[in-house]
Design a protein around this motif. Structure first.
Motif, PDB file in Angstrom:
ATOM      1  N   TYR A  85       0.914   1.901  11.056  1.00 30.37           N
ATOM      2  CA  TYR A  85       0.547   2.674   9.875  1.00 30.37           C
ATOM      3  C   TYR A  85      -0.764   3.434  10.072  1.00 30.37           C
ATOM      4  O   TYR A  85      -0.910   4.578   9.637  1.00 30.37           O
ATOM      5  N   GLY A  86      -1.731   2.778  10.713  1.00 30.27           N
ATOM      6  CA  GLY A  86      -3.040   3.403  10.895  1.00 30.27           C
ATOM      7  C   GLY A  86      -2.974   4.683  11.702  1.00 30.27           C
ATOM      8  O   GLY A  86      -3.669   5.660  11.420  1.00 30.27           O
ATOM      9  N   GLY A  87      -2.123   4.720  12.716  1.00 27.81           N
ATOM     10  CA  GLY A  87      -1.986   5.926  13.516  1.00 27.81           C
ATOM     11  C   GLY A  87      -1.302   7.056  12.783  1.00 27.81           C
ATOM     12  O   GLY A  87      -1.516   8.230  13.099  1.00 27.81           O
ATOM     13  N   LEU A  88      -0.482   6.717  11.779  1.00 27.55           N
ATOM     14  CA  LEU A  88       0.282   7.728  11.062  1.00 27.55           C
ATOM     15  C   LEU A  88      -0.520   8.479  10.012  1.00 27.55           C
ATOM     16  O   LEU A  88      -0.159   9.586   9.625  1.00 27.55           O
ATOM     17  N   VAL A  89      -1.613   7.877   9.507  1.00 23.14           N
ATOM     18  CA  VAL A  89      -2.385   8.532   8.452  1.00 23.14           C
ATOM     19  C   VAL A  89      -3.439   9.455   9.058  1.00 23.14           C
ATOM     20  O   VAL A  89      -3.605   9.542  10.272  1.00 23.14           O
ATOM     21  N   LYS A  90      -4.195  10.131   8.178  1.00 22.51           N
ATOM     22  CA  LYS A  90      -5.256  11.002   8.682  1.00 22.51           C
ATOM     23  C   LYS A  90      -6.443  10.169   9.148  1.00 22.51           C
ATOM     24  O   LYS A  90      -6.614   9.015   8.745  1.00 22.51           O
ATOM     25  N   ALA A  91      -7.284  10.748   9.965  1.00 21.38           N
ATOM     26  CA  ALA A  91      -8.365  10.012  10.619  1.00 21.38           C
ATOM     27  C   ALA A  91      -9.336   9.388   9.621  1.00 21.38           C
ATOM     28  O   ALA A  91      -9.914   8.332   9.888  1.00 21.38           O
ATOM     29  N   LYS A  92      -9.505  10.003   8.459  1.00 20.27           N
ATOM     30  CA  LYS A  92     -10.459   9.503   7.469  1.00 20.27           C
ATOM     31  C   LYS A  92      -9.858   8.453   6.536  1.00 20.27           C
ATOM     32  O   LYS A  92     -10.509   8.016   5.597  1.00 20.27           O
ATOM     33  N   SER A  93      -8.615   8.033   6.825  1.00 16.42           N
ATOM     34  CA  SER A  93      -7.968   6.985   6.029  1.00 16.42           C
ATOM     35  C   SER A  93      -7.529   5.795   6.874  1.00 16.42           C
ATOM     36  O   SER A  93      -6.923   4.861   6.352  1.00 16.42           O
TER      37      SER A  93
END
Length: 409
Positions: free
Chosen positions: A27-35
């Motif tokens: 999930y972390g890789g799928l969101v934008k860098a600031k999230s």
């Protein structure tokens, strides 16, 4: 339990626990860098909270004495004092805890980029208590789903098949994810192509960890009974490999036909879809039928993730398209192709009927409770962050951290 079984159950427990950090990476890789911090923290928050609740009272709730009881008595052995000297029971309880943890963590992908951490933790604790713990009792702990086949068709010799969590884990989490995505509403600028994964290698790493851990997820329970004896553990392991591999192929074919390119994120998503679908079916399909299931679910889930653009619900990371849809397919597929009892493999309509009833019941119950709970939290504590915080990225606002803090020197 002999030493071999004990060693395997410890290993399987560690494998399934490792899957929750795998979800965090995926999930972390799928969101934008600031999230990315916010996204990963929702998985780790679920890990901490649900493990504690499971030990305090969740394990008690996950088994019932009567098939029609809602859940077990949470205070029957509060804190597991009564089994403190029973090593085998404690180990089995730890294994069960890892399933509860990852089920809750899966939901978080639907509300990426816009949820408050504190509100998420409140939701996670109450949803686990009202939904996961009772549903685990229904499916595996002697409850009504566990007994549905003998109740409806006492002469047919069929029972609901959900070996490792098609209903209790994936349909359960997927339905809750759909409810929360509706409660929190769409991200600002919601449209196709709203954002691309900020870190594709992180996505691939997460998918690889999930596949690795899934062998404990599916084969763990079987090994505890009679590892090395008359078990289906070999079938489970092979099906977990084969269905997942076939789902990758199915997903990539659809991507190539639809978009002109087969992507690494598509391969990772296809793998997860295959893992989801084989979860309930891993011990009850011949390997060839497992390959068919994987290929079909790869195709269907690759198409299903497009529904959010057409229907207008913002399931940020496709929990609905992969876990809900994949869980439904894997659960109902057994009604047709389960060895010996499937409609096309020597059985009658009975297996299909009980599979459909169990899938729909869990879906409806989880969706309703999650929607009511999410709505109540939104109207009281506030579940969604402010628009300006969403645009800026929620990591620094909620956690005071950045995923990638690069200082000039």
């Amino acid at each position: 339990m002999d030493s071999g079984n004990t060693a395997w159950l410890v290993t399987a427990t560690a494998l399934v626990l490792f899957m929750t950090p795998g979800v965090a990476f995926f999930y972390g890789g799928l969101v934008k860098a600031k999230s990315v911090i916010s996204m990963m923290m929702m998985s780790f928050g679920a890990l901490g909270l649900v493990a504690v609740l499971w030990i305090l009272y969740g394990a008690n709730m996950s088994a019932v004495e009567s098939a029609w009881a809602f859940a077990g008595n949470p205070f029957s052995d509060f804190g597991l004092v009564g089994i403190a000297e029973d090593s085998d029971a404690l180990l089995a309880t730890a294994f069960g805890a890892t399933f509860a943890i990852i089920t809750v963590a899966l939901i978080s992908g639907a509300i990426a980029d816009r949820a408050k951490f504190g509100a998420w933790m409140v939701f996670a604790g109450i949803w686990a208590t009202l939904v996961y713990f009772p549903v685990a009792a229904w499916v595996w702990g002697g409850g009504w789903i566990y007994s549905l086949g003998s109740s409806l068709f006492p002469e047919a010799g069929v029972e609901v098949i959900d070996y490792a969590g098609g209903t209790a884990v994936h349909i359960n989490a997927g339905a809750a994810a759909l409810a929360l995505s509706l409660v929190l509403g769409k991200r600002i600028g919601f449209q196709k192509g709203i954002q691309k994964p900020h870190n594709v290698p992180l996505v691939m790493l997460g998918a690889a960890i999930l596949w690795f851990g899934w062998f404990g997820f599916n084969a763990g329970a079987e090994g505890t009974g009679a590892l090395g004896g008359e078990t289906t553990v070999g079938l489970i392991v092979l099906n977990t490999l084969g269905a997942t591999a076939a789902a990758i192929i199915g997903w990539l074919i659809i991507e190539k036909v639809k978009d002109g390119k087969a992507t690494s994120v598509g391969a990772a998503s296809g793998a997860v879809a295959g893992l989801v679908a084989i979860t309930p079916a891993c011990a009850d399909l011949a390997p060839g039928w497992a390959l068919v299931l994987g290929f079909v679910v790869g195709i269907v889930c690759a198409l299903a993730i497009e529904l959010k653009w057409k229907l207008g619900y913002d399931d940020s990371l496709d929990v609905v398209g992969i876990h809900l849809v994949g869980g439904i397919i894997g659960t109902i597929y057994l009604g047709f192709f389960a060895t010996g009892t499937g409609l096309f493999l020597g059985g009658g309509i009975e297996q299909l009927v009980v599979q459909v009833i169990s899938a729909l019941a869990v879906l409806v119950y989880s969706f309703i409770v999650a929607w009511l709970l999410g709505f109540a939290i939104e109207k009281t504590l506030g579940f969604r962050v402010k628009n300006e915080d969403e645009i800026a990225g929620v990591d620094t606002v909620i956690h005071g951290e950045e995923g990638y803090a690069i200082e000039a020197r």
